[in-house]
Design an enzyme around this catalytic site. Structure first.
Site, PDB file in Angstrom:
ATOM      1  N   ASN A  51       0.843  -1.201   0.000  1.00 15.23           N
ATOM      2  CA  ASN A  51       0.000   0.000   0.000  1.00 15.23           C
ATOM      3  C   ASN A  51       0.878   1.251   0.000  1.00 15.23           C
ATOM      4  OD1 ASN A  51       0.632  -0.781   2.674  1.00 15.23           O
ATOM      5  ND2 ASN A  51      -1.117   0.283   3.531  1.00 15.23           N
ATOM      6  N   GLU A  53       0.341   5.197   0.799  1.00  8.30           N
ATOM      7  CA  GLU A  53      -0.578   6.213   1.323  1.00  8.30           C
ATOM      8  C   GLU A  53      -0.147   7.614   0.892  1.00  8.30           C
ATOM      9  OE1 GLU A  53      -1.037   5.483   5.544  1.00  8.30           O
ATOM     10  OE2 GLU A  53      -2.254   3.692   5.108  1.00  8.30           O
ATOM     11  N   CYS A  62      -4.204   0.718  -2.503  1.00  7.51           N
ATOM     12  CA  CYS A  62      -4.009  -0.540  -1.774  1.00  7.51           C
ATOM     13  C   CYS A  62      -2.926  -1.401  -2.432  1.00  7.51           C
ATOM     14  CB  CYS A  62      -5.296  -1.353  -1.764  1.00  7.51           C
ATOM     15  SG  CYS A  62      -6.663  -0.593  -0.908  1.00  7.51           S
ATOM     16  N   GLU A  64      -3.007  -4.514  -3.235  1.00 10.59           N
ATOM     17  CA  GLU A  64      -3.493  -5.399  -4.299  1.00 10.59           C
ATOM     18  C   GLU A  64      -3.496  -4.691  -5.643  1.00 10.59           C
ATOM     19  OE1 GLU A  64      -4.795  -4.730  -1.347  1.00 10.59           O
ATOM     20  OE2 GLU A  64      -6.149  -6.306  -0.648  1.00 10.59           O
ATOM     21  N   CYS A  95     -10.324  -4.980  -0.277  1.00 10.01           N
ATOM     22  CA  CYS A  95     -11.481  -4.083  -0.256  1.00 10.01           C
ATOM     23  C   CYS A  95     -12.282  -4.234  -1.556  1.00 10.01           C
ATOM     24  CB  CYS A  95     -11.035  -2.631  -0.076  1.00 10.01           C
ATOM     25  SG  CYS A  95     -10.373  -1.870  -1.571  1.00 10.01           S
ATOM     26  N   CYS A  98     -10.582  -3.034  -4.842  1.00  9.58           N
ATOM     27  CA  CYS A  98      -9.573  -3.963  -5.373  1.00  9.58           C
ATOM     28  C   CYS A  98     -10.235  -5.176  -6.006  1.00  9.58           C
ATOM     29  CB  CYS A  98      -8.606  -4.389  -4.271  1.00  9.58           C
ATOM     30  SG  CYS A  98      -7.493  -3.049  -3.791  1.00  9.58           S
TER      31      CYS A  98
HETATM   32  N1  THU Z   1      -5.299  -1.475   2.388  1.00 10.74           N
HETATM   33  C1  THU Z   1      -4.698  -2.299   1.483  1.00 10.74           C
HETATM   34  O1  THU Z   1      -3.586  -2.021   1.015  1.00 10.74           O
HETATM   35  N2  THU Z   1      -5.342  -3.434   1.118  1.00 10.74           N
HETATM   36  C2  THU Z   1      -6.521  -3.861   1.665  1.00 10.74           C
HETATM   37  O2  THU Z   1      -6.996  -4.933   1.303  1.00 10.74           O
HETATM   38  C3  THU Z   1      -7.213  -3.038   2.644  1.00 10.74           C
HETATM   39  C4  THU Z   1      -6.607  -1.710   2.933  1.00 10.74           C
HETATM   40  C5  THU Z   1      -4.550  -0.305   2.864  1.00 10.74           C
HETATM   41  C6  THU Z   1      -5.093   1.036   2.447  1.00 10.74           C
HETATM   42  C7  THU Z   1      -4.549   1.926   3.555  1.00 10.74           C
HETATM   43  O3  THU Z   1      -3.229   2.303   3.253  1.00 10.74           O
HETATM   44  C8  THU Z   1      -4.513   1.027   4.781  1.00 10.74           C
HETATM   45  O4  THU Z   1      -4.574  -0.298   4.275  1.00 10.74           O
HETATM   46  C9  THU Z   1      -5.644   1.250   5.760  1.00 10.74           C
HETATM   47  O5  THU Z   1      -6.859   1.205   5.134  1.00 10.74           O
END
Ligand code: THU
Length: 142
Positions: A51, A53, A62, A64, A95, A98
């Site tokens: 991920n 941010e 994310c 994925e 999520c 994704c």
């Molecule tokens: N996130 C992912 O990378 N993959 C997921 O399946 C769920 C959420 C990340 C997004 C964000 O940086 C952090 O997790 C919190 O939501």
């Protein structure tokens, strides 16, 4: 479990361990929730993603989707499995955004969702998102 590919079987544990390695690169200064993913092509190549941010929170991507976009941008189109982990006791479930993006390429994609105990859940994308959005071909629109 073994992931069946046209020319080989690929160990699910190996894909999960790549997802754990991918998590090391996670850029998550705002949530502290570090995620790693590994996406396996049908010819046996794995693409990692973490991920990423942003201070403008909604721009976060994310793990994925990072893995998928890396692979697609390298010309890959055929995928067999994705592993994802957040290093938490709970399984890390992709999520909805994704899942929609994964369903575009393969609704039958195997998803391995790992936890910090080395356990995992296995589902198909179509089980996690049974009614993915589909754009009707332009000729069929009224
Ligand atoms: N996130 C992912 O990378 N993959 C997921 O399946 C769920 C959420 C990340 C997004 C964000 O940086 C952090 O997790 C919190 O939501």
């Amino acid at each position: 479990m073994l992931i069946k590919l046209p020319n080989m079987d690929y160990p699910g544990e190996k894909l999960l361990s790549l997802a754990r390695a991918a998590r090391e690169a996670a850029y998550a200064p705002y949530s502290g929730f570090r995620v790693g993913a590994a996406l396996l092509t049908t010819r046996g190549l794995a693409y990692k993603g973490c991920n990423v941010e942003n201070a403008s929170f909604g721009l976060t991507v994310c793990a994925e989707r990072v893995a998928l976009f890396k692979a697609v941008s390298e010309g890959e189109r055929e995928f067999a499995a994705l592993a994802v982990t957040a290093g938490t006791v709970e399984y890390c479930l992709p999520c909805g955004a994704c899942l929609q993006v994964l369903a575009e390429f393969n609704p039958q994609l195997t998803v391995l969702m790992g936890n910090s105990r080395g356990e995992y859940l296995e589902r198909r994308v179509a089980e996690l998102l049974p009614l993915a959005f589909r754009l009707s071909p332009v000729r069929n629109r009224d």
